[in-house]
Design a protein around this motif. Structure first.
Motif, PDB file in Angstrom:
ATOM      1  N   GLY A   1      90.251  89.444 -15.398  1.00 17.37           N
ATOM      2  CA  GLY A   1      90.080  88.575 -16.457  1.00 17.37           C
ATOM      3  C   GLY A   1      89.442  87.405 -15.956  1.00 17.37           C
ATOM      4  N   LYS A   2      88.820  86.324 -16.797  1.00 19.61           N
ATOM      5  CA  LYS A   2      88.357  85.125 -16.481  1.00 19.61           C
ATOM      6  C   LYS A   2      89.559  84.204 -16.812  1.00 19.61           C
ATOM      7  CE  LYS A   2      83.768  85.857 -17.900  1.00 19.61           C
ATOM      8  NZ  LYS A   2      82.843  85.566 -19.012  1.00 19.61           N
ATOM      9  N   ALA A   3      89.648  82.836 -16.047  1.00 16.13           N
ATOM     10  CA  ALA A   3      90.640  81.929 -16.309  1.00 16.13           C
ATOM     11  C   ALA A   3      90.272  80.512 -16.331  1.00 16.13           C
ATOM     12  CB  ALA A   3      91.865  82.183 -15.207  1.00 16.13           C
TER      13      ALA A   3
ATOM     14  N   SER B   1      92.350  76.410 -16.928  1.00 17.62           N
ATOM     15  CA  SER B   1      93.471  75.670 -16.945  1.00 17.62           C
ATOM     16  C   SER B   1      93.372  74.457 -17.945  1.00 17.62           C
ATOM     17  CB  SER B   1      93.940  75.407 -15.649  1.00 17.62           C
ATOM     18  OG  SER B   1      94.477  76.245 -14.747  1.00 17.62           O
TER      19      SER B   1
ATOM     20  N   ILE C   1      94.495  83.169 -18.994  1.00 17.88           N
ATOM     21  CA  ILE C   1      93.953  84.242 -18.436  1.00 17.88           C
ATOM     22  C   ILE C   1      93.320  85.206 -19.808  1.00 17.88           C
ATOM     23  CG2 ILE C   1      93.635  86.268 -16.600  1.00 17.88           C
ATOM     24  CD1 ILE C   1      96.082  84.567 -15.518  1.00 17.88           C
TER      25      ILE C   1
ATOM     26  N   MET D   1      90.545  87.908 -21.301  1.00 20.23           N
ATOM     27  CA  MET D   1      89.053  88.935 -21.260  1.00 20.23           C
ATOM     28  C   MET D   1      88.767  89.905 -22.335  1.00 20.23           C
ATOM     29  SD  MET D   1      90.341  92.349 -18.885  1.00 20.23           S
ATOM     30  CE  MET D   1      90.703  93.832 -19.668  1.00 20.23           C
TER      31      MET D   1
ATOM     32  N   LEU E   1      93.961  92.769 -16.979  1.00 16.55           N
ATOM     33  CA  LEU E   1      93.697  91.152 -17.354  1.00 16.55           C
ATOM     34  C   LEU E   1      93.872  90.248 -16.204  1.00 16.55           C
ATOM     35  CD1 LEU E   1      93.240  89.289 -19.613  1.00 16.55           C
ATOM     36  CD2 LEU E   1      95.844  89.098 -19.764  1.00 16.55           C
ATOM     37  N   PHE E   2      94.935  90.406 -15.305  1.00 16.41           N
ATOM     38  CA  PHE E   2      94.889  89.594 -13.968  1.00 16.41           C
ATOM     39  C   PHE E   2      94.177  89.991 -13.007  1.00 16.41           C
ATOM     40  CE2 PHE E   2      98.733  88.358 -16.101  1.00 16.41           C
ATOM     41  CZ  PHE E   2      99.211  87.218 -15.526  1.00 16.41           C
TER      42      PHE E   2
ATOM     43  N   ARG F   1      97.764  77.645 -17.858  1.00 10.82           N
ATOM     44  CA  ARG F   1      96.843  78.468 -17.222  1.00 10.82           C
ATOM     45  C   ARG F   1      96.300  79.557 -18.264  1.00 10.82           C
ATOM     46  NH1 ARG F   1      93.161  78.858 -13.446  1.00 10.82           N
ATOM     47  NH2 ARG F   1      92.785  80.593 -12.447  1.00 10.82           N
TER      48      ARG F   1
END
Length: 142
Positions: free
Chosen positions: A34-36, A38, A45, A47, A30-31, A43
């Motif tokens: 993944g997309k993020a 805020s 994150i 996917m 995920l980190f 924040r």
């Protein structure tokens, strides 16, 4: 005797073990991939993911910085508030994912330097979950 409709309402407001994001592999992926976005104070994150359970379309994790909150009591309080707010409002995201038969992994990282109250987190989570629901409805691009 409790009617079945009451029983269903209780179930939708749960946050069971299967709904919690605990897999180290999944969190690392995920980190990394993944997309993020805020929306202060979080924040987010996320996917699309194929989860181990078919029962729930989302697995969610919560994190608070130990540097900003050196006392575990404060970190735990913030995570508890976040989980409770998510638990009460997650149905929007669940409905969007179910409509598109998708699953998602989500991680919420708290960014602020002060302990929030429940009333300030509620509208923020509603915006966050609406945005995630819109993302769930989007077609994946190759």
């Amino acid at each position: 005797m409790i009617s079945s409709s009451t029983h269903i309402a209780i179930k939708t407001y749960s946050f069971n073990k299967e709904e919690k994001l605990k897999s180290r592999k999944m969190i690392e992926t995920l980190f990394r991939e993944g997309k993020a976005f805020s929306i202060f104070p979080y924040r987010v994150i996320f996917m699309p993911a194929s989860l181990t359970t078919d029962k729930y379309p989302v697995q969610a994790g919560f994190s608070v910085s130990a540097r900003k909150f050196p006392h575990a009591v404060d970190r735990n309080r913030i995570k508890r508030l976040g989980r409770e707010t998510y638990r009460l409002q997650k149905q929007v995201l669940y409905d969007a994912l179910a409509a598109n038969s998708r699953q998602m992994a989500v991680f919420f990282i708290y960014l602020d330097k002060k302990i929030p109250d429940f009333a300030t987190l509620q509208p923020k989570f509603s915006v966050i979950l609406d945005k995630l629901a819109r993302e769930a409805g989007r077609k994946e691009q190759p």
